[in-house]
Design a protein around this motif. Structure first.
Motif, short mmCIF file in Angstrom:
data_model
loop_
_atom_site.label_atom_id
_atom_site.label_comp_id
_atom_site.label_asym_id
_atom_site.label_seq_id
_atom_site.Cartn_x
_atom_site.Cartn_y
_atom_site.Cartn_z
N GLU A 92 1.26 -11.19 2.87
CA GLU A 92 -0.05 -10.58 3.08
C GLU A 92 -0.23 -9.43 2.06
O GLU A 92 0.73 -8.76 1.70
N HIS A 93 -1.46 -9.16 1.61
CA HIS A 93 -1.70 -8.09 0.65
C HIS A 93 -1.19 -6.76 1.21
O HIS A 93 -1.56 -6.35 2.31
N HIS A 94 -0.34 -6.09 0.45
CA HIS A 94 0.24 -4.85 0.93
C HIS A 94 0.64 -3.96 -0.23
O HIS A 94 0.56 -4.36 -1.39
N HIS A 95 1.08 -2.75 0.10
CA HIS A 95 1.54 -1.82 -0.92
C HIS A 95 2.91 -1.30 -0.53
O HIS A 95 3.45 -1.68 0.51
N HIS A 96 3.46 -0.43 -1.35
CA HIS A 96 4.83 0.02 -1.10
C HIS A 96 4.92 1.54 -1.01
O HIS A 96 4.24 2.27 -1.73
N ASN A 112 -8.44 -1.89 5.89
CA ASN A 112 -9.59 -1.97 4.96
C ASN A 112 -9.18 -1.98 3.49
O ASN A 112 -9.98 -2.23 2.63
N ASP A 113 -7.94 -1.65 3.21
CA ASP A 113 -7.44 -1.56 1.85
C ASP A 113 -8.49 -0.93 0.93
O ASP A 113 -9.09 0.06 1.31
N LEU A 114 -8.73 -1.47 -0.24
CA LEU A 114 -9.62 -0.80 -1.19
C LEU A 114 -10.93 -1.56 -1.41
O LEU A 114 -11.61 -1.34 -2.42
N ASN A 131 -7.94 -7.32 -8.92
CA ASN A 131 -6.66 -6.94 -8.32
C ASN A 131 -6.46 -5.44 -8.50
O ASN A 131 -7.14 -4.82 -9.32
N HIS A 132 -5.53 -4.88 -7.74
CA HIS A 132 -5.18 -3.48 -7.96
C HIS A 132 -3.72 -3.28 -7.61
O HIS A 132 -3.13 -4.06 -6.89
N MET A 133 -3.15 -2.22 -8.15
CA MET A 133 -1.77 -1.87 -7.82
C MET A 133 -1.76 -0.44 -7.36
O MET A 133 -2.43 0.41 -7.92
ZN LIG Z 1 -4.43 -3.11 -1.76
#
Ligand SMILES: [Zn+2]
Ligand SMILES: [Zn+2]
Length: 145
Positions: A92-96, A112-114, A131-133
């Motif tokens: 799933e879309h996620h960050h670290h 809601n992410d970005l 996309n984004h990081m």
């Molecule tokens: Zn994101």
């Protein structure tokens, strides 16, 4: 972290595409689906070793590029380290969250992410974000308590 594909599904889709399912390939996919966190090649080999899976380094590196090319795993390059890490591409879309003291990495799914920011970028700049990081740096629970 939720994965869209489990180990069996990944293996059967590779088999359907005509790729051989070697013991090592199966073991590596098992490690990636069992451990959600981004792993370096060295960490992967440590886990294989502790599971008594026989391998040589070259084959593991070759296997990593194979799985990357097939879109099973994706490469992550964190800003604070040189080593490349890998995780399942179907997560799933996620960050670290990266701890600057112990280097532990945790996954985080943002509500809601970005999406809203991306819409406003489209409105103000006419730039369509695909996309984004995003990487959070700080001190983890274990290190500040
Ligand atoms: Zn994101
Ligand atoms: Zn820490």
């Amino acid at each position: 972290m939720k994965t869209k594909e489990n180990s069996e599904e990944i293996l059967s889709s590779l088999a359907n595409e005509g790729f051989r399912i070697t013991r090592l390939r199966k073991a590596i996919i098992g490690v990636f689906t069992g451990n959600g966190l981004p792993m370096s090649a060295d960490e992967l080999m440590e886990i294989l070793r502790s599971g008594n899976t026989a391998f040589n380094k070259t084959t593991v590196y070759r296997e990593i590029s194979f799985l990357k090319e097939r879109g099973v795993i994706q490469e992550i390059q964190f800003l604070h380290e040189r080593v490349k890490r890998y995780e399942l591409a179907s997560l799933e879309h996620h960050h670290h969250l990266v701890c600057l003291r112990c280097n532990r990495v945790e996954d985080i799914v943002l509500e809601n992410d970005l999406a809203e920011q991306e819409r406003s970028i489209l409105n103000s700049k006419g730039f369509k974000v695909t996309n984004h990081m995003l990487e959070f740096h700080g001190i983890c629970r274990g290190c500040h308590s």
